[in-house]
Design a protein around this motif. Structure first.
Motif, PDB file in Angstrom:
ATOM      1  N   ARG A   1       0.473  -0.808   5.941  1.00 60.54           N
ATOM      2  CA  ARG A   1       0.844  -2.017   4.982  1.00 60.54           C
ATOM      3  C   ARG A   1       0.666  -1.686   3.594  1.00 60.54           C
ATOM      4  NH1 ARG A   1       4.894  -3.371   4.997  1.00 60.54           N
ATOM      5  NH2 ARG A   1       4.614  -5.184   3.886  1.00 60.54           N
ATOM      6  N   ARG A   2      -0.631  -1.424   3.514  1.00 61.45           N
ATOM      7  CA  ARG A   2      -1.111  -1.064   2.024  1.00 61.45           C
ATOM      8  C   ARG A   2      -0.134   0.135   1.432  1.00 61.45           C
ATOM      9  NH1 ARG A   2      -4.834   1.720  -1.187  1.00 61.45           N
ATOM     10  NH2 ARG A   2      -5.833   0.484  -2.605  1.00 61.45           N
TER      11      ARG A   2
ATOM     12  N   TYR B   1      -0.851  -6.107  -3.254  1.00 66.40           N
ATOM     13  CA  TYR B   1      -1.092  -6.141  -1.739  1.00 66.40           C
ATOM     14  C   TYR B   1      -2.417  -7.050  -1.426  1.00 66.40           C
ATOM     15  CZ  TYR B   1      -2.974  -4.677   2.673  1.00 66.40           C
ATOM     16  OH  TYR B   1      -3.368  -4.659   4.025  1.00 66.40           O
ATOM     17  N   GLU B   2      -3.418  -6.945  -2.428  1.00 67.12           N
ATOM     18  CA  GLU B   2      -4.724  -7.657  -2.200  1.00 67.12           C
ATOM     19  C   GLU B   2      -4.376  -9.206  -2.423  1.00 67.12           C
ATOM     20  OE1 GLU B   2      -7.321  -6.153  -1.181  1.00 67.12           O
ATOM     21  OE2 GLU B   2      -6.683  -4.001  -1.462  1.00 67.12           O
TER      22      GLU B   2
ATOM     23  N   LEU C   1      -3.023  -2.369   8.729  1.00 66.69           N
ATOM     24  CA  LEU C   1      -3.565  -2.608   7.426  1.00 66.69           C
ATOM     25  C   LEU C   1      -3.369  -1.594   6.419  1.00 66.69           C
ATOM     26  CD1 LEU C   1      -6.300  -5.408   7.817  1.00 66.69           C
ATOM     27  CD2 LEU C   1      -3.951  -5.799   7.815  1.00 66.69           C
TER      28      LEU C   1
ATOM     29  N   ILE D   1       2.153 -10.131   5.588  1.00 73.28           N
ATOM     30  CA  ILE D   1       1.463  -9.200   4.538  1.00 73.28           C
ATOM     31  C   ILE D   1       2.483  -8.125   3.904  1.00 73.28           C
ATOM     32  CG2 ILE D   1      -0.778  -9.812   4.761  1.00 73.28           C
ATOM     33  CD1 ILE D   1      -1.039  -7.097   6.122  1.00 73.28           C
TER      34      ILE D   1
ATOM     35  N   ARG E   1      -1.434 -10.644  -1.934  1.00 76.40           N
ATOM     36  CA  ARG E   1      -0.846 -11.122  -0.647  1.00 76.40           C
ATOM     37  C   ARG E   1      -1.856 -11.211   0.644  1.00 76.40           C
ATOM     38  NH1 ARG E   1       4.830 -10.163   0.980  1.00 76.40           N
ATOM     39  NH2 ARG E   1       5.099 -11.497   2.839  1.00 76.40           N
ATOM     40  N   LEU E   2      -2.722 -10.488   0.860  1.00 77.63           N
ATOM     41  CA  LEU E   2      -3.607 -10.473   2.083  1.00 77.63           C
ATOM     42  C   LEU E   2      -4.745 -11.474   1.837  1.00 77.63           C
ATOM     43  CD1 LEU E   2      -4.729  -8.654   4.530  1.00 77.63           C
ATOM     44  CD2 LEU E   2      -6.222  -7.484   3.134  1.00 77.63           C
TER      45      LEU E   2
ATOM     46  N   VAL F   1      -2.764 -15.053   2.928  1.00 79.05           N
ATOM     47  CA  VAL F   1      -2.340 -15.282   4.206  1.00 79.05           C
ATOM     48  C   VAL F   1      -3.342 -15.999   5.146  1.00 79.05           C
ATOM     49  CG1 VAL F   1      -3.510 -12.853   5.334  1.00 79.05           C
ATOM     50  CG2 VAL F   1      -1.187 -13.914   6.203  1.00 79.05           C
TER      51      VAL F   1
ATOM     52  N   LEU G   1      -1.995 -13.937  10.466  1.00 79.07           N
ATOM     53  CA  LEU G   1      -2.306 -12.421  10.586  1.00 79.07           C
ATOM     54  C   LEU G   1      -2.456 -12.005  11.951  1.00 79.07           C
ATOM     55  CD1 LEU G   1      -2.535  -9.857   8.940  1.00 79.07           C
ATOM     56  CD2 LEU G   1      -4.837 -10.682   8.238  1.00 79.07           C
TER      57      LEU G   1
ATOM     58  N   TRP H   1       3.056  -0.942   0.550  1.00 85.59           N
ATOM     59  CA  TRP H   1       3.190  -1.607  -0.605  1.00 85.59           C
ATOM     60  C   TRP H   1       3.103  -0.614  -1.814  1.00 85.59           C
ATOM     61  CZ3 TRP H   1       3.620  -6.640  -2.708  1.00 85.59           C
ATOM     62  CH2 TRP H   1       3.740  -7.472  -1.630  1.00 85.59           C
TER      63      TRP H   1
END
Length: 228
Positions: free
Chosen positions: A150-151, A164-165, A147, A228, A167-168, A171, A176, A154
């Protein structure tokens, strides 16, 4: 099993019950976590006084946002809400902590004069993070690494961290979870691994097999970058 059956306990990680679609998890996850915030401690077991977690907060648009939430007794807020991926921490009056990890789900609260009962449920397993099960500890560590990566990815393309938040927050928990299982299996397949990593990789393979057998996953590849 009803919440009332466990009111004498401070918290309870419920097992998968007979008849449920997904009867067990190779990683020893749970479908539900029940927490009882009482006005008086029992002094006989862990007595949680507050819960800290990341909640999904409705906004003026169709996209919720993630925000830290603290639950306690007596509770006068909402009696149901969605929560996001991350830790659920239970704290007692002495500062002792119980740690759970979730991929998101829904919480329901019921308040009486003596107690606020909180039930966390998710289509993806809820994990008790404890030294007793180092495989789960390693799995959660690996998820948090993914995670964080991924952040960071982004942030290379946008200065707005909220994207990003968002998208999280949107999901689906099971999507996930499966994407993380597959990504970690690949990650552990490169180079030499120690005994604990081998155990985790074996547990992940068993978990993916169980999900497929239960009809919860069709066997397709889920790229974390697409989720994500």
């Amino acid at each position: 099993m009803s919440t009332t059956s466990y009111q004498e306990y401070g918290y309870f990680f419920a097992p998968h019950e007979p008849g449920q679609t997904h009867t067990r998890t190779s990683l020893h996850g749970h479908p539900r976590l029940e927490v009882h915030l009482k006005n008086q401690p029992s002094f006989e077991h862990f007595d949680p006084e507050q819960i800290e977690l990341t909640a999904k907060i409705p906004s003026g648009t169709a996209v919720p946002y993630l925000e830290e939430m603290v639950l306690f007794h007596p509770w006068s807020g909402v009696n149901a809400f969605e929560f996001g991926c991350g830790h659920i921490f239970l704290f007692d009056r002495k500062g002792k902590k119980i740690d759970a990890f979730t991929f998101g789900g829904r919480a329901h609260l019921h308040e009486t004069r003596e107690m606020t009962a909180v039930v966390f449920e998710s289509p993806a397993p809820i994990f008790e993070v404890s030294p007793v099960n180092p495989v789960v500890d390693l799995f959660v560590d690996e998820v948090e690494i993914l995670l964080a990566m991924r952040r960071a990815e982004w942030l290379k393309h946008t200065a707005h961290t909220h994207e990003y938040e968002e998208r999280l927050a949107l999901v689906e928990p099971l999507d996930l979870y499966v994407a993380c299982l597959q990504a970690i299996e690949v990650r552990l397949g490169h180079g030499p691994t120690d005994e604990l990593e081998i155990r985790l990789r074996s547990a992940i393979r068993g978990e993916l097999h169980e999900l497929k057998e239960a009809g919860l996953w069709l066997g397709e590849q889920k790229d974390l970058a697409e989720v994500i």
